[in-house]
Design a protein around this motif. Structure first.
Motif, short mmCIF file in Angstrom:
data_model
loop_
_atom_site.label_atom_id
_atom_site.label_comp_id
_atom_site.label_asym_id
_atom_site.label_seq_id
_atom_site.Cartn_x
_atom_site.Cartn_y
_atom_site.Cartn_z
N ILE A 180 0.82 -1.21 0.12
CA ILE A 180 0.02 0.10 -0.02
C ILE A 180 0.87 1.07 -0.01
O ILE A 180 0.32 2.35 -0.84
N PRO A 181 1.90 1.29 0.72
CA PRO A 181 2.81 2.60 0.83
C PRO A 181 3.44 2.96 -0.49
O PRO A 181 3.78 4.08 -1.03
N LEU A 182 3.59 1.81 -1.27
CA LEU A 182 4.06 1.75 -2.62
C LEU A 182 3.14 2.58 -3.69
O LEU A 182 3.56 3.11 -4.61
N ILE A 183 1.96 2.53 -3.43
CA ILE A 183 0.95 2.98 -4.46
C ILE A 183 0.38 4.21 -3.84
O ILE A 183 0.06 5.14 -4.62
N ILE A 242 -12.57 1.80 -7.56
CA ILE A 242 -12.37 3.16 -7.46
C ILE A 242 -12.75 3.52 -8.99
O ILE A 242 -13.29 4.56 -9.28
N ALA A 243 -11.96 2.99 -9.88
CA ALA A 243 -11.68 3.43 -11.35
C ALA A 243 -13.07 3.46 -11.85
O ALA A 243 -13.38 4.23 -12.66
N GLN A 248 -6.39 16.77 -16.28
CA GLN A 248 -5.93 17.07 -14.81
C GLN A 248 -4.90 15.98 -14.31
O GLN A 248 -5.03 14.89 -14.61
N VAL A 249 -4.23 16.41 -13.32
CA VAL A 249 -3.60 15.17 -12.51
C VAL A 249 -4.57 14.59 -11.64
O VAL A 249 -5.08 15.29 -10.84
N LEU A 250 -4.51 13.16 -11.42
CA LEU A 250 -5.17 12.47 -10.56
C LEU A 250 -4.24 11.81 -9.68
O LEU A 250 -3.01 11.64 -9.82
N GLN A 251 -4.71 11.75 -8.35
CA GLN A 251 -3.65 11.09 -7.39
C GLN A 251 -4.50 10.05 -6.80
O GLN A 251 -5.62 10.19 -6.03
N MET A 252 -3.84 8.72 -6.61
CA MET A 252 -4.51 7.76 -5.80
C MET A 252 -4.03 7.33 -4.41
O MET A 252 -2.90 7.55 -4.39
N HIS A 264 -8.74 1.02 2.75
CA HIS A 264 -9.46 2.36 2.20
C HIS A 264 -8.78 2.79 0.95
O HIS A 264 -7.59 2.91 0.91
N GLY A 265 -9.49 3.46 0.14
CA GLY A 265 -8.98 4.26 -1.05
C GLY A 265 -9.81 5.45 -1.54
O GLY A 265 -10.95 5.27 -1.24
N GLU A 266 -9.23 6.29 -1.98
CA GLU A 266 -10.02 7.36 -2.78
C GLU A 266 -9.14 7.93 -4.16
O GLU A 266 -7.73 7.74 -4.00
N LEU A 267 -9.86 8.56 -5.09
CA LEU A 267 -8.89 9.04 -6.02
C LEU A 267 -9.31 10.46 -6.07
O LEU A 267 -10.54 11.10 -5.73
#
Length: 206
Positions: A15-18, A73-74, A122-126, A136-139
């Motif tokens: 997870i920290p790598l992503i 998420i995608a 635009q730049v997106l951040q995962m 947990h995750g968000e974009l």
């Protein structure tokens, strides 16, 4: 439980790598490009893998759960899924399922990957993180997202073929503008699933 504990340990490495990665306009997110080969030398341990029609242990096992979340998420974003492999069989009956079956993403280093393409300007951040119970995750984006996304299934059920049970459904998505009007922009069939299940669904239902 050893595989479950191993999965959690593998998540803590991957997870920290992503988390925090930027997906710039025209770029493609690749799971394995970020995570790399899951080896014991890097600290990965044995977790559950699904392969060859059965559950088994393997170093780095359990990372598919991260892939499932990233794919979900995608599907609720402007990201385009350009490479994704479904799971080839259904090993366990539903227990508290809240999203449709068949929306996961299989991962196997290094030839079964998940690619997400950014077609926007635009730049997106995962973002990904974990707590004691869940991942947990968000974009995130530079601009507010103007649309809302709804992913659902149709024509879901089980059928028996000889001595095997098969599960089938279709995954659909609707994209609507945000706001009271909520004008429909797209309704699309994403996937059709038909896989062998490793349990008797009639026994579970009873």
């Amino acid at each position: 439980m050893a595989w479950q504990d191993g999965k959690v340990a593998n998540h803590a490495i991957a997870i920290p790598l992503i988390d925090g990665v930027l997906i710039r306009p025209g770029e493609t997110f690749s799971f394995w490009r970020l995570v790399g080969r899951p080896t014991a030398a890097r600290g990965f341990v044995e977790g559950m893998e699904l392969s060859g029609g059965r559950a088994r242990g393997g170093v780095g096992g359990g990372l598919c759960q991260i892939g499932n979340l990233l794919h979900w998420i995608a599907l609720h974003s402007p990201l385009q899924v350009t490479q994704r492999a479904p799971h080839s069989f259904d090993p366990f009956p539903d227990q508290g399922r809240v999203i449709p079956y068949g929306t996961g993403a299989a991962l196997f280093y290094n030839y079964i990957d998940l690619w997400l393409f950014n077609p926007t300007e635009q730049v997106l951040q995962m973002r990904l993180w974990m707590d004691d119970r869940l991942i947990h995750g968000e974009l995130r984006g530079e601009q507010p997202e103007p649309n809302r996304y709804h992913v659902f299934e149709r024509n879901a059920g089980f059928e028996q073929r000889g001595g095997d049970w098969l599960r089938h459904n279709e995954i659909w998505r609707e994209i609507r503008e945000k706001g009271q009007a909520g004008r429909l922009l797209a309704r699309e069939r994403l996937y059709g699933n038909r896989v062998r299940v490793m349990y008797d669904p009639t026994a579970e239902a009873s």
